[in-house]
Write a protein that holds these residues in place. Structure first.
Motif, short mmCIF file in Angstrom:
data_model
loop_
_atom_site.label_atom_id
_atom_site.label_comp_id
_atom_site.label_asym_id
_atom_site.label_seq_id
_atom_site.Cartn_x
_atom_site.Cartn_y
_atom_site.Cartn_z
N VAL A 1 0.84 -1.19 0.00
CA VAL A 1 0.00 0.00 0.00
C VAL A 1 0.88 1.25 0.00
CG1 VAL A 1 -1.58 1.38 1.41
CG2 VAL A 1 -2.05 -1.03 1.03
N ASP A 2 1.93 1.22 0.80
CA ASP A 2 2.85 2.37 0.88
C ASP A 2 3.74 2.49 -0.35
OD1 ASP A 2 1.80 2.90 3.38
OD2 ASP A 2 3.37 1.79 4.44
N THR A 3 3.94 1.37 -1.04
CA THR A 3 4.84 1.35 -2.20
C THR A 3 4.09 0.78 -3.41
OG1 THR A 3 5.67 -0.82 -1.54
CG2 THR A 3 6.92 1.12 -0.80
N PRO A 4 3.05 1.47 -3.90
CA PRO A 4 2.26 0.92 -5.01
C PRO A 4 3.10 0.78 -6.27
CG PRO A 4 1.70 3.22 -4.62
CD PRO A 4 2.60 2.81 -3.50
N LEU A 5 2.89 -0.32 -6.96
CA LEU A 5 3.62 -0.61 -8.19
C LEU A 5 2.67 -0.52 -9.39
CD1 LEU A 5 5.72 -3.67 -6.98
CD2 LEU A 5 6.45 -1.29 -7.19
N GLY B 1 10.40 -7.59 -23.63
CA GLY B 1 11.75 -7.30 -24.07
C GLY B 1 12.11 -5.83 -24.08
N GLN B 2 11.12 -4.96 -23.77
CA GLN B 2 11.37 -3.52 -23.78
C GLN B 2 11.58 -3.02 -22.35
OE1 GLN B 2 11.70 -1.73 -26.69
NE2 GLN B 2 11.61 -3.83 -27.48
N PRO B 3 12.41 -2.01 -22.16
CA PRO B 3 12.64 -1.48 -20.81
C PRO B 3 11.44 -0.68 -20.34
CG PRO B 3 13.80 -0.15 -22.42
CD PRO B 3 13.23 -1.31 -23.18
N PRO B 4 11.21 -0.61 -19.03
CA PRO B 4 10.12 0.22 -18.51
C PRO B 4 10.44 1.70 -18.67
CG PRO B 4 11.40 -0.72 -16.72
CD PRO B 4 11.92 -1.34 -17.97
N SER B 5 9.41 2.52 -18.62
CA SER B 5 9.59 3.96 -18.75
C SER B 5 10.28 4.52 -17.50
CB SER B 5 8.23 4.64 -18.91
OG SER B 5 7.47 4.51 -17.71
N ASP B 6 10.75 5.75 -17.59
CA ASP B 6 11.40 6.39 -16.44
C ASP B 6 10.44 6.50 -15.27
OD1 ASP B 6 13.68 6.65 -17.95
OD2 ASP B 6 13.36 8.75 -18.46
N GLU B 7 9.18 6.76 -15.57
CA GLU B 7 8.17 6.87 -14.50
C GLU B 7 8.01 5.54 -13.77
OE1 GLU B 7 3.40 7.87 -13.93
OE2 GLU B 7 4.36 8.10 -15.89
N VAL C 1 10.25 3.09 -13.65
CA VAL C 1 11.51 2.84 -12.94
C VAL C 1 11.50 3.57 -11.59
CG1 VAL C 1 13.99 3.25 -12.96
CG2 VAL C 1 12.86 2.36 -15.00
N ALA C 2 10.98 4.79 -11.58
CA ALA C 2 10.91 5.56 -10.34
C ALA C 2 10.00 4.88 -9.33
CB ALA C 2 10.43 6.97 -10.63
N LEU D 1 9.27 1.63 -9.22
CA LEU D 1 9.93 0.40 -8.80
C LEU D 1 11.04 0.68 -7.80
CD1 LEU D 1 10.17 -1.46 -12.22
CD2 LEU D 1 8.67 -2.04 -10.31
N GLY D 2 11.59 1.88 -7.85
CA GLY D 2 12.70 2.23 -6.97
C GLY D 2 12.36 2.18 -5.50
N ALA D 3 11.06 2.19 -5.17
CA ALA D 3 10.66 2.10 -3.77
C ALA D 3 10.67 0.66 -3.26
CB ALA D 3 9.26 2.69 -3.59
N VAL D 4 10.76 -0.30 -4.18
CA VAL D 4 10.69 -1.72 -3.78
C VAL D 4 11.88 -2.52 -4.28
CG1 VAL D 4 9.36 -3.86 -4.01
CG2 VAL D 4 8.17 -1.67 -3.70
N SER D 5 12.23 -2.39 -5.56
CA SER D 5 13.23 -3.27 -6.18
C SER D 5 14.56 -3.32 -5.43
CB SER D 5 13.45 -2.86 -7.63
OG SER D 5 12.25 -2.94 -8.36
N PRO D 6 15.16 -2.18 -5.03
CA PRO D 6 16.44 -2.27 -4.33
C PRO D 6 16.34 -3.01 -2.99
CG PRO D 6 16.05 -0.04 -5.12
CD PRO D 6 14.77 -0.79 -5.29
#
Length: 199
Positions: free
Chosen positions: A49-53, A61-67, A69-70, A72-77
């Protein structure tokens, strides 16, 4: 990358439900308290809830957009740094929540060669059918699921007003699961240090 130099095991505790009025945070706080009492583990509570994806994936096969990626940055690392995981999940229609599947699907190598324990809650089944389906999904991502689980059947009748189970046997179940989780987490962390996991 997860810590491969030793020290306490970094354990990501993931609250799988995002439903209004959910009981997941109560269960997550309880298991996190058990982790906090151990010298061999530390807990990082990942609340979806605090880190909605995002729910729309890029073309294959395509990379995600910058938005994205931002977001995902709350969870992925945090998942990448974890040595182990505890997933807290209810059961929805004989399975686990879509929000949890979404969080799992956004990640891949973060799960590789790492152990996953489960704390489930529900009605008569105690969320165990959700756990059984999660085992199949996580095996595809090269994770190792722990045999012992903690499951709360008819959870509304088990937890007291203080947010803790009234049955002391629940504490024993938590210790057994966390003991297995730490064994696998140490074994797999040591193995990754000697030989990086390759798919």
């Amino acid at each position: 990358m997860a810590d491969v130099t030793g020290g306490p095991l970094r354990t990501a505790v993931i609250i799988g439900s995002t439903r209004d009025g959910r009981f997941g945070p109560v269960v997550a706080d309880w298991i996190t308290e058990h982790i906090a009492q151990r010298e061999d583990m530390t807990a990082d509570l990942v609340d979806l809830v605090d880190t909605p994806l995002p729910t729309v994936f890029p073309a294959f096969g395509q990379p995600p957009s910058d938005e994205v990626v931002a977001q995902l940055g709350a969870v992925s690392p945090r998942l990448a740094e974890a040595d182990a995981f505890v997933i807290v999940t209810p059961e929805y229609n004989h399975s686990f929540p879509a929000s949890l599947k979404n969080a799992i699907d956004w990640h891949n190598e973060q799960w590789h060669a790492k152990p996953v324990g489960f704390v489930s809650y529900g009605g008569l089944a105690g969320g165990l059918r959700a756990v059984e389906q999660l085992r199949v999904v996580l095996a595809e991502l090269h994770a190792v699921t722990i045999r012992n689980t903690v499951s709360f059947h008819n959870y509304g009748q088990i937890f007291g007003a203080d947010g803790k189970p009234t049955d002391p046997g629940c504490d024993g179940a938590a210790k057994a699961m966390l003991d297995q989780l730490t064994w696998w987490a140490h074994a797999l962390r040591d193995a990754r240090r000697v030989r990086p996991y390759a798919v």
